[in-house]
Write an enzyme that holds these catalytic residues in place. Structure first.
Site, PDB file in Angstrom:
ATOM      1  N   HIS A 177      12.289 -12.605 -20.193  1.00 51.20           N
ATOM      2  CA  HIS A 177      11.934 -11.576 -19.211  1.00 51.20           C
ATOM      3  C   HIS A 177      11.170 -10.438 -19.886  1.00 51.20           C
ATOM      4  O   HIS A 177      10.203  -9.913 -19.335  1.00 51.20           O
ATOM      5  CB  HIS A 177      13.204 -11.015 -18.558  1.00 51.20           C
TER       6      HIS A 177
ATOM      7  N   GLN B  12      13.311 -24.618 -14.344  1.00 52.37           N
ATOM      8  CA  GLN B  12      12.634 -25.561 -15.230  1.00 52.37           C
ATOM      9  C   GLN B  12      12.388 -26.928 -14.599  1.00 52.37           C
ATOM     10  O   GLN B  12      11.361 -27.567 -14.857  1.00 52.37           O
ATOM     11  CB  GLN B  12      13.423 -25.702 -16.534  1.00 52.37           C
TER      12      GLN B  12
ATOM     13  N   TRP C 177       8.926 -20.901 -17.748  1.00 53.72           N
ATOM     14  CA  TRP C 177       7.632 -20.565 -17.157  1.00 53.72           C
ATOM     15  C   TRP C 177       6.667 -19.936 -18.151  1.00 53.72           C
ATOM     16  O   TRP C 177       5.468 -20.207 -18.117  1.00 53.72           O
ATOM     17  CB  TRP C 177       7.831 -19.673 -15.944  1.00 53.72           C
TER      18      TRP C 177
END
Length: 472
Positions: free
Chosen positions: A19, A389, A367
């Site tokens: 993140h 995923q 991602w």
């Protein structure tokens, strides 16, 4: 006359590397898009201390400031595999984070640096409330594909019951408006497993629920920045019409981003320099995935048997998996370094994927990794585990045709050597593999166009910045 106020973006993120990296990259993109803008980047205090040297405050000209917020703990969350413990941390994170960020926004205003826009990543539903309470617009920064955003949106807006009814049947085909039919097994794991209160990740599921509730309370429409480029998911964007969605990605590294997480002498780059173009298999499973018992041994055997040079990342915290396989694994790792491959604990992934020698990426399909691979034109072998995923791997294989998906052993979740060898050959060999490589090269060109001056992502980010400026 008083000077014209400068746009000031407060970028907030959950304290995980997956993140933090795209959030910090976006912070720097915002600075580049608006030369007069200010950005304050903030994550939980323990992660902030790991990322930045003591006293480090941002860039040299004062436009970027780095400030931590409190998650109610001293050292952050340390998992012991207990669902109640994770739930307690998330409750603390929400309550303390909301209070701490609110105080930060007030303090910034008091010293003449008022926030004009709040941008927040996943798992911070309270950030929108903090902004709304102070009359400041906010935007969610969605760091997964648009397709996954659409799935969550439909789940929390009427289709949750259908998913819950069939969540144990991974082959059951579901149909969501605006999306192609998909198997339940392709859905985000937080919607098929974590809905059970006894599941370890149940508090993550409830946080996603709260996130979409926060989006629904925005008027007239919530703004969602998505780390994808428009051409990659053009047909899917209509499935999230409830929000004002702006694809601004892929948000790639700039400057010294990698140094925030690890310093390394990069001898592996010198090793790559000795290899022919497109010859190397790169293997890395992200910052969270812990390999199952025996996985390292299977990986190394499969890579060796492929006969291709390889660079394999085995993190320090995966050493338990190595140790459990006994001395044979340690011996295999040592032998691997003497034969076809190099095993490292960390590498600068973007630099590796950008190297001409790399011809395949064996990935968990997080991602960030998928985007970095697409931007580099490197075909993938997907080995998905959790969260988004599975869906990412489906998109890679079926929609974009830039890779294939490997099957793990159903009993222990291990990717076997023979399966790895077979899938690597499907993207690096002859025949149909050439089509995968051509598709990967085409998407690489599409990324460059989207990010270039006047490209779709460039236009969307500019529109967001100008919109934020207009409400100051």
């Amino acid at each position: 006359m008083s000077p014209t106020p400068r746009p000031h973006f407060l970028v907030l993120t959950f304290p995980l590397q997956g993140h933090i990296a795209p959030a910090l990259r976006l912070a720097r993109r915002l600075l580049a898009a608006a030369p007069d803008a200010l950005v304050t980047f903030s994550t939980a205090a323990a992660a902030h201390r790991r990322m930045f040297a003591e006293g480090e405050g941002g860039d040299g000209d004062g436009r970027l400031e780095l400030l931590p917020f409190s998650d109610g703990t001293e050292n952050g969350f340390v998992t012991r595999g207990d669902a109640a413990e994770l739930g307690a941390y998330m409750a603390s994170f929400h309550a303390s984070g909301r209070r701490s960020v609110g105080e930060m926004v007030d303090a910034l205003a008091a010293r003449g640096r008022p926030v004009s826009s709040v941008v927040y990543t996943l798992l911070l539903p309270w950030a929108a409330d903090v902004a709304r309470d102070r009359g400041v617009p906010s935007a969610l920064y969605w760091i997964q594909p648009v397709a996954v955003l659409a799935i969550y949106c439909h789940y929390f807006h009427g289709l949750g019951g259908v998913v819950d009814e069939h969540r144990r049947d991974h082959s059951f085909v579901l149909e969501f408006p605006g999306l192609p039919p998909m198997a339940a097994g392709d859905l985000p794991s937080f919607l098929t497993e974590a809905t059970d209160p006894s599941d370890y990740f149940h508090s993550i599921f409830t946080t996603f629920r709260d996130l979409f509730d926060a989006l629904d309370r925005e008027t007239p429409k919530a703004t969602v920045l998505v780390n994808v480029f428009q051409e990659l998911e053009a047909d899917t964007l209509a499935a999230v019409g409830a929000y004002d969605v702006l694809p601004i990605g892929p948000v790639l590294p700039s400057g010294d981003d990698a140094a925030l997480f690890k310093q390394n002498d990069a001898k592996y780059m010198e090793w790559l320099d000795t290899k022919p173009a497109g010859s190397v298999v790169y293997v890395a499973f992200g910052s969270l995935t812990v390999m199952a018992k025996g996985q390292v041994d299977e990986l190394l055997h499969g890579l060796e048997e492929s006969g291709r040079p390889y660079l394999c990342v085995v993190r320090k915290d995966n050493k338990a998996a190595v140790a459990e396989t006994g001395d044979a694994t340690a011996a295999a790792a040592a032998a691997a370094a003497r034969r076809n491959g190099v095993v490292v604990e960390w590498c600068d992934q973007v630099r590796v994927l950008s190297h001409a020698a790399v011809g395949c990426f064996v990935t968990h399909c997080g991602w960030n990794s998928v985007l970095e691979s697409i931007a580099s034109g490197v075909p993938m072998v997907g080995v998905p585990r959790m969260s988004d995923q599975q869906m990412n791997a489906r998109l890679v294989e079926r929609d974009w045709r830039v890779g294939v998906r490997a099957e793990v052993d159903g009993g222990d979740g291990v990717l076997r050597a023979a399966e790895l060898r077979r899938r690597v050959e499907e993207v690096m060999g002859d025949g149909e593999a050439a089509e995968v490589r051509r598709s990967a090269a085409a998407w690489k060109r599409a990324v460059a166009e989207a990010l270039g001056k006047g490209g779709s992502s460039d236009r969307n980010l500019t529109a967001f910045v100008e919109g934020a400026r207009s409400v100051i």
